[in-house]
Design a protein around this motif. Structure first.
Motif, PDB file in Angstrom:
ATOM      1  N   ASP A 661       2.305 -96.550  58.993  1.00 37.60           N
ATOM      2  CA  ASP A 661       1.278 -96.471  60.109  1.00 37.60           C
ATOM      3  C   ASP A 661       1.497 -96.229  61.350  1.00 37.60           C
ATOM      4  O   ASP A 661       0.910 -95.403  62.323  1.00 37.60           O
ATOM      5  CB  ASP A 661       0.198 -97.602  60.316  1.00 37.60           C
ATOM      6  CG  ASP A 661      -0.603 -97.890  59.468  1.00 37.60           C
ATOM      7  OD1 ASP A 661      -0.586 -96.273  58.051  1.00 37.60           O
ATOM      8  OD2 ASP A 661      -1.011 -98.528  59.173  1.00 37.60           O
ATOM      9  N   TYR A 662       3.024 -95.929  61.822  1.00 37.53           N
ATOM     10  CA  TYR A 662       3.720 -96.024  63.183  1.00 37.53           C
ATOM     11  C   TYR A 662       4.912 -94.793  63.107  1.00 37.53           C
ATOM     12  O   TYR A 662       4.931 -93.860  63.056  1.00 37.53           O
ATOM     13  CB  TYR A 662       3.086 -97.099  63.996  1.00 37.53           C
ATOM     14  CG  TYR A 662       3.602 -96.538  65.372  1.00 37.53           C
ATOM     15  CD1 TYR A 662       2.595 -95.720  66.304  1.00 37.53           C
ATOM     16  CD2 TYR A 662       4.897 -96.818  66.423  1.00 37.53           C
ATOM     17  CE1 TYR A 662       2.845 -95.725  67.368  1.00 37.53           C
ATOM     18  CE2 TYR A 662       4.921 -96.621  67.703  1.00 37.53           C
ATOM     19  CZ  TYR A 662       3.359 -95.481  68.537  1.00 37.53           C
ATOM     20  OH  TYR A 662       3.850 -95.343  68.966  1.00 37.53           O
ATOM     21  N   ARG A 663       6.108 -95.739  62.782  1.00 34.65           N
ATOM     22  CA  ARG A 663       7.477 -95.519  62.808  1.00 34.65           C
ATOM     23  C   ARG A 663       7.365 -94.309  61.681  1.00 34.65           C
ATOM     24  O   ARG A 663       8.486 -93.345  62.128  1.00 34.65           O
ATOM     25  CB  ARG A 663       8.040 -96.422  62.599  1.00 34.65           C
ATOM     26  CG  ARG A 663       7.861 -97.196  63.964  1.00 34.65           C
ATOM     27  CD  ARG A 663       8.456 -96.454  65.250  1.00 34.65           C
ATOM     28  NE  ARG A 663       8.758 -97.427  65.820  1.00 34.65           N
ATOM     29  CZ  ARG A 663       8.902 -97.039  67.783  1.00 34.65           C
ATOM     30  NH1 ARG A 663       9.009 -95.345  67.844  1.00 34.65           N
ATOM     31  NH2 ARG A 663       8.767 -98.076  68.468  1.00 34.65           N
ATOM     32  N   GLY A 664       6.919 -94.665  60.213  1.00 35.91           N
ATOM     33  CA  GLY A 664       6.981 -93.811  59.597  1.00 35.91           C
ATOM     34  C   GLY A 664       6.728 -91.969  59.745  1.00 35.91           C
ATOM     35  O   GLY A 664       7.830 -91.466  60.167  1.00 35.91           O
ATOM     36  N   PRO A 665       5.295 -91.855  60.234  1.00 36.51           N
ATOM     37  CA  PRO A 665       5.081 -91.034  60.201  1.00 36.51           C
ATOM     38  C   PRO A 665       5.582 -90.301  61.516  1.00 36.51           C
ATOM     39  O   PRO A 665       6.039 -88.656  61.748  1.00 36.51           O
ATOM     40  CB  PRO A 665       3.311 -91.429  60.791  1.00 36.51           C
ATOM     41  CG  PRO A 665       3.334 -92.634  60.376  1.00 36.51           C
ATOM     42  CD  PRO A 665       3.994 -92.812  60.145  1.00 36.51           C
ATOM     43  N   GLU A 666       6.293 -91.001  62.697  1.00 38.79           N
ATOM     44  CA  GLU A 666       6.968 -90.322  63.595  1.00 38.79           C
ATOM     45  C   GLU A 666       8.156 -90.130  63.675  1.00 38.79           C
ATOM     46  O   GLU A 666       8.189 -88.778  63.887  1.00 38.79           O
ATOM     47  CB  GLU A 666       7.060 -91.598  64.859  1.00 38.79           C
ATOM     48  CG  GLU A 666       7.580 -91.259  65.279  1.00 38.79           C
ATOM     49  CD  GLU A 666       8.270 -92.633  66.506  1.00 38.79           C
ATOM     50  OE1 GLU A 666       9.031 -91.889  68.059  1.00 38.79           O
ATOM     51  OE2 GLU A 666       7.803 -93.639  65.998  1.00 38.79           O
ATOM     52  N   VAL A 667       9.354 -90.752  62.585  1.00 42.29           N
ATOM     53  CA  VAL A 667      10.164 -90.108  62.117  1.00 42.29           C
ATOM     54  C   VAL A 667       9.871 -89.440  61.267  1.00 42.29           C
ATOM     55  O   VAL A 667      10.175 -87.743  61.565  1.00 42.29           O
ATOM     56  CB  VAL A 667      11.531 -91.337  60.802  1.00 42.29           C
ATOM     57  CG1 VAL A 667      12.286 -90.070  60.401  1.00 42.29           C
ATOM     58  CG2 VAL A 667      11.484 -92.398  61.861  1.00 42.29           C
ATOM     59  N   GLN A 668       9.232 -88.456  60.840  1.00 43.95           N
ATOM     60  CA  GLN A 668       8.468 -87.389  59.271  1.00 43.95           C
ATOM     61  C   GLN A 668       8.143 -86.675  60.547  1.00 43.95           C
ATOM     62  O   GLN A 668       8.588 -85.217  60.201  1.00 43.95           O
ATOM     63  CB  GLN A 668       7.504 -87.715  58.682  1.00 43.95           C
ATOM     64  CG  GLN A 668       7.245 -86.700  57.919  1.00 43.95           C
ATOM     65  CD  GLN A 668       8.384 -85.764  57.251  1.00 43.95           C
ATOM     66  OE1 GLN A 668       8.735 -86.841  56.188  1.00 43.95           O
ATOM     67  NE2 GLN A 668       8.698 -85.374  56.709  1.00 43.95           N
ATOM     68  N   ALA A 669       7.395 -86.457  61.995  1.00 46.22           N
ATOM     69  CA  ALA A 669       7.164 -85.685  62.463  1.00 46.22           C
ATOM     70  C   ALA A 669       7.987 -85.482  63.069  1.00 46.22           C
ATOM     71  O   ALA A 669       8.211 -83.641  63.761  1.00 46.22           O
ATOM     72  CB  ALA A 669       5.793 -86.479  63.252  1.00 46.22           C
ATOM     73  N   LEU A 670       9.366 -85.986  63.081  1.00 44.10           N
ATOM     74  CA  LEU A 670      10.805 -85.402  63.870  1.00 44.10           C
ATOM     75  C   LEU A 670      11.336 -84.563  62.894  1.00 44.10           C
ATOM     76  O   LEU A 670      11.283 -83.921  63.608  1.00 44.10           O
ATOM     77  CB  LEU A 670      11.890 -86.805  64.625  1.00 44.10           C
ATOM     78  CG  LEU A 670      10.778 -87.880  66.057  1.00 44.10           C
ATOM     79  CD1 LEU A 670      11.588 -88.535  66.160  1.00 44.10           C
ATOM     80  CD2 LEU A 670      10.372 -86.551  67.474  1.00 44.10           C
ATOM     81  N   ALA A 671      11.359 -84.943  62.293  1.00 41.93           N
ATOM     82  CA  ALA A 671      11.796 -83.860  61.004  1.00 41.93           C
ATOM     83  C   ALA A 671      11.414 -83.111  61.113  1.00 41.93           C
ATOM     84  O   ALA A 671      11.928 -81.643  60.827  1.00 41.93           O
ATOM     85  CB  ALA A 671      11.976 -84.530  59.833  1.00 41.93           C
ATOM     86  N   ASP A 672      10.023 -82.958  60.785  1.00 41.52           N
ATOM     87  CA  ASP A 672       9.411 -81.563  60.471  1.00 41.52           C
ATOM     88  C   ASP A 672       9.304 -80.560  62.121  1.00 41.52           C
ATOM     89  O   ASP A 672       9.042 -79.731  61.735  1.00 41.52           O
ATOM     90  CB  ASP A 672       8.381 -82.100  60.583  1.00 41.52           C
ATOM     91  CG  ASP A 672       7.416 -82.433  58.919  1.00 41.52           C
ATOM     92  OD1 ASP A 672       7.874 -82.054  59.178  1.00 41.52           O
ATOM     93  OD2 ASP A 672       6.296 -82.862  58.863  1.00 41.52           O
ATOM     94  N   MET A 673       9.538 -80.750  62.821  1.00 44.56           N
ATOM     95  CA  MET A 673       9.926 -80.248  64.385  1.00 44.56           C
ATOM     96  C   MET A 673      10.998 -79.803  64.716  1.00 44.56           C
ATOM     97  O   MET A 673      11.475 -78.679  64.869  1.00 44.56           O
ATOM     98  CB  MET A 673       9.804 -81.470  65.379  1.00 44.56           C
ATOM     99  CG  MET A 673       7.921 -81.945  66.269  1.00 44.56           C
ATOM    100  SD  MET A 673       6.888 -80.657  66.759  1.00 44.56           S
ATOM    101  CE  MET A 673       7.005 -80.107  67.920  1.00 44.56           C
TER     102      MET A 673
END
Length: 793
Positions: A661-673
């Motif tokens: 709920d936190y680190r997984g979405p964060e890493v995905q968002a960094l990749a998307d950015m």
């Protein structure tokens, strides 16, 4: 008096007097009976201040209790009533007078159904028959003593046999009900307020020194089941001895134990003896007041063989708990025998006891060997598996730790209630990493054992990890109240107070710690942070003078590193990082040193110093199970490795709150950015919203994604969450970066005046930044463009 059959509504809460429940938005809130009684009394007398004496005399009618009991119930009530958002303090303290219920109240009478009317008729009939029966019995008694003038007329004296039989049945039911309620009150009756005790080692000997220590541990384990009797922990005893300038291994006199009792705010000292009489053993224990030395309780038991001693200790503890005032119902509920009858596990208990001593001395490997032997002897020893897991954690055997705690969890129902709760908490914190389950368990633990410091401290830590800072502050205040001799309780509370936007309260808490002789690196580091938030340069310099005299104060230097990074002093940050890492490696803490390097590297990348940040991250090996390492990989663009590590942790911990709920979405968002897909980044970060308050990082990332997607209004709102929200530290780099992002967003919206103000906030926070810092140069250039009149361009 409020109508019994009514709903009482206030600030979103509902009291149902008929079912004796409190609800919030249809969710039941657990309250013990005394807390509920206090709440009802305050509501019923809400038009005035209710004194403490009045509450004690009414709610605890006929019982001798201390004021601390009332204070505890009010504390639990305030915690239960902390969900509303209006800002009203529902229960106010009026200094020197008492308490006042301050919320507006609505009384909603319940409609009376046909069934309730029928029940009322039956009840009235029953009461009437009972009254007739009593009147007839009185008349018959008067006849026997010759009181002729009291006789009823002849017509009234004619008995209807049906009425008489019905009356007799009703009287029998009434007497049975009265007896049942009397029995229940007898079971619940206590002898006063809960009590804290200091347990001394037993005098005498069984002839086996390890067995002697084991009996002390056995009694401690048995007493720890009680929510009424709390035993001061050995660690707290050692800390108190240190404050008394005494060594833990020196000979202890009754006077020393009594002083420990007084210093820990306890009420009694437990002293015991074990004597060998032929082949038999006699074990005795007495509790004496640390105020006047009066004997409060005494108990003794005999054992025919060493193997019977655990059962004797069980019975001894039960007698002590009853004599000290614990109710019979509580003892019956919280009284799991140390070992079942006829078990050969005395040797397992001895190994377990000796392992606990070694573990407290830092001899974890030796403790692990003894615990494994205890488990071999008794494979169902849940407490031994739990202790084994704790020692394996201390030796970084994390996979083995999870195996041990999982086994303990499977066997948890064979353990005493507090051990079961501890096992469950560690299981969800470690084996499943489901923080929501861990929080639920800690809440249960605090409700059953409201005077357990570890329970409140553990609850606070989980709440902090979930971003529930207001709740964490309440729990940490309670933890410190219960464990005032532990330095970590003060620094934990200081952090929560600072997160709540109250650095002055944080400094007052640290002053209390120093006054108690609990000064040190962590205390001074938190002092520096609090003084920094207040912009008190004199107070900051005072802490730096202390640090200059303590060159090994690594935490203090790590705080200096955080402040330098937040201010854009990136050169100073790298110098302080080198000092901190050198100190950590000197102290043998390479894992922490590497984690610090990874964290600072990610911070530098976030602040625009990509080259130096990447160099730092590449300078140490990545730990694929460490949060900072994984985020660092994503920050430097190694998304394949970061995502592989995240997926591995999600597979290992399918219920893991932080990974899913936190680190997984964060890493995905960094990749998307990085792939210029800001809308996808926003979508990925939706899952982090319930946890956003734990760290401003995801909120800033979401704001940046909105801005890049052209959603300026939404970006502005997210930036304001950070710059306006009081639950943030001013020494985090996300604070100035949010002002910069806000300035850019407002400029894009054409709001020139507000944009200039935001840029100036950023530049004020970065007034000491390195002149060549990328974001500083960009901000100055962008601000100058905003200030240039359109006609001059």
């Amino acid at each position: 008096m409020l109508e019994a059959k009514s709903h009482i509504r206030f600030e979103g809460y509902v009291i149902d007097r008929l079912s004796w429940t409190l609800r919030w938005a249809e969710e039941p809130i657990a309250l013990n009976r005394k807390s509920f009684d206090v709440l009802l009394y305050l509501v019923e007398h809400r038009n005035r201040v209710v004194s403490k004496d009045e509450l004690l005399e009414t709610v605890w009618a006929g019982q001798f209790v201390e004021e601390s009991n009332l204070t505890q119930q009010v504390f639990l009530l305030r915690k239960a009533l902390s969900r509303h958002q209006s800002g009203i303090k529902i229960i106010e303290t009026v200094p020197g007078r008492g308490y006042r219920f301050a919320a507006p109240v609505e009384i909603e009478p319940l409609p009376v159904s046909h069934e309730q009317v029928q029940q009322q008729i039956v009840l009235s009939t029953s009461q009437s028959i009972t009254r007739i029966t009593l009147e007839e019995k009185l008349e018959e008694d008067e006849t026997e003593v010759g009181r002729e003038s009291a006789r009823l007329p002849a017509a009234a004296r004619k008995r209807n046999p049906v009425v008489v039989a019905s009356a007799a049945c009703a009287l029998a039911v009434a007497l049975a009900a009265g007896g049942w309620f009397g029995w229940q009150r007898w079971l619940d009756r206590t002898g006063g307020a809960p009590i804290d005790v200091v347990l001394t080692p037993m005098d005498g000997s069984t002839g086996d020194k390890i067995l002697d220590r084991t009996l002390d541990d056995a009694l401690r384990i048995d007493l720890s089941q009680s929510p009424f009797v709390s035993v001061v922990s050995p660690a707290r005893v050692r800390l108190t001895l240190g404050a008394m300038m005494r060594k833990p291994d020196e000979a202890m006199t009754p006077a020393i134990w009594r002083e420990i009792c007084e210093r820990t705010n306890s009420q009694a000292v437990l002293r015991g003896t074990v004597a060998r009489v032929g082949q038999h053993f006699l074990v005795t224990e007495d509790a004496t007041s640390c105020v006047n030395g009066a004997v409060l309780a005494e108990a003794k038991r005999e054992a025919a063989t060493p193997e019977e001693l655990p059962q004797s200790i069980d019975k001894l503890a039960e007698s002590l708990r009853q004599e000290l005032g614990e109710s019979r119902r509580s003892i019956a509920r919280f009284d799991t025998p140390l070992f079942p009858e006829n078990t050969p596990s005395l040797e397992a208990l001895k190994d377990y006891s000796q392992a606990n001593i070694l573990g407290a001395q830092g001899k974890y490997t030796d403790a692990i060997a003894l615990l494994k032997n205890a488990i071999t002897i008794d494979p169902n020893f849940a407490g031994a598996y739990f202790s084994l897991a704790a020692n394996q954690f201390s030796t970084n055997e994390f996979a083995e730790e999870r195996k041990s705690i999982s086994t303990a969890f499977r066997l948890r129902n064979t353990a005493s209630e507090p051990v079961r709760l501890e096992i469950t908490a560690l299981y969800h914190s470690t084996a499943t990493q489901n923080l929501y389950e861990a929080e639920r368990n800690y809440r249960t633990w605090t409700e059953l054992y409201p005077r357990s410091g570890p329970a409140w401290s553990g609850l606070s830590a989980v709440q902090r990890d979930l971003g529930r800072n207001a709740d964490s502050l309440i729990s940490e205040e309670r933890a410190l109240e219960l464990r005032p001799d532990v330095q970590g309780m003060y620094t934990n509370l200081t952090f929560e107070q600072r997160m709540a936007g109250d650095p002055k309260a944080a400094i007052a808490t640290l002053d209390r710690a120093i006054a108690r002789g609990l000064d040190g690196d962590n205390v001074r580091g938190h002092y520096l942070e609090s003084a920094y938030v207040l912009h008190d340069t004199a107070l900051m310099q005072k802490q730096r003078d202390w640090a200059a005299a303590h060159p090994d104060a690594v935490y203090f230097r790590m705080v200096e590193l955080q402040i330098a990074t937040a201010e854009g002093r990136l050169g100073d940050a790298q110098r302080l990082l080198a000092q901190s890492v050198a100190l950590l490696r000197t102290q043998g803490d390479d894992d922490r040193a590497n984690g610090l390097i990874w964290n600072e590297g990610a911070n530098l990348v976030e602040e625009g110093d990509v080259a130096d940040g990447t160099r730092l991250i590449r300078s140490v090996p990545a730990d694929p199970k460490d949060e900072d390492s994984i985020v660092g990989l994503a920050r430097v663009g190694d998304f394949a490795a970061a995502e592989a590590a995240i997926h591995a942790m999600q597979a290992e911990f399918p219920e893991g709150t932080i990974w899913n709920d936190y680190r997984g979405p964060e890493v995905q968002a960094l990749a998307d950015m990085a792939a210029h897909k800001p809308a996808d980044a926003v979508a990925a970060l939706e899952r982090t919203r319930p946890l956003d308050a734990r760290d401003p990082l995801t909120t800033l990332l979401r704001a940046d994604a909105y801005r890049e997607a052209g959603e300026n209004a939404l970006a502005e709102k997210q930036y304001h969450v950070i710059v306006d929200y009081p639950l943030q530290n001013s020494d985090t780099e996300e604070q100035p970066l949010s002002w910069l992002g806000l300035g850019r967003t407002l400029a894009a919206e054409g709001n020139r005046a507000a944009a200039i103000d935001a840029y100036q906030h950023f530049l004020a926070l970065w007034s000491h930044a390195d002149p060549d810092a990328l974001f500083l140069r960009q901000a100055n250039r962008e601000l100058a463009a905003l200030k240039t009149p359109p006609s001059a361009k």
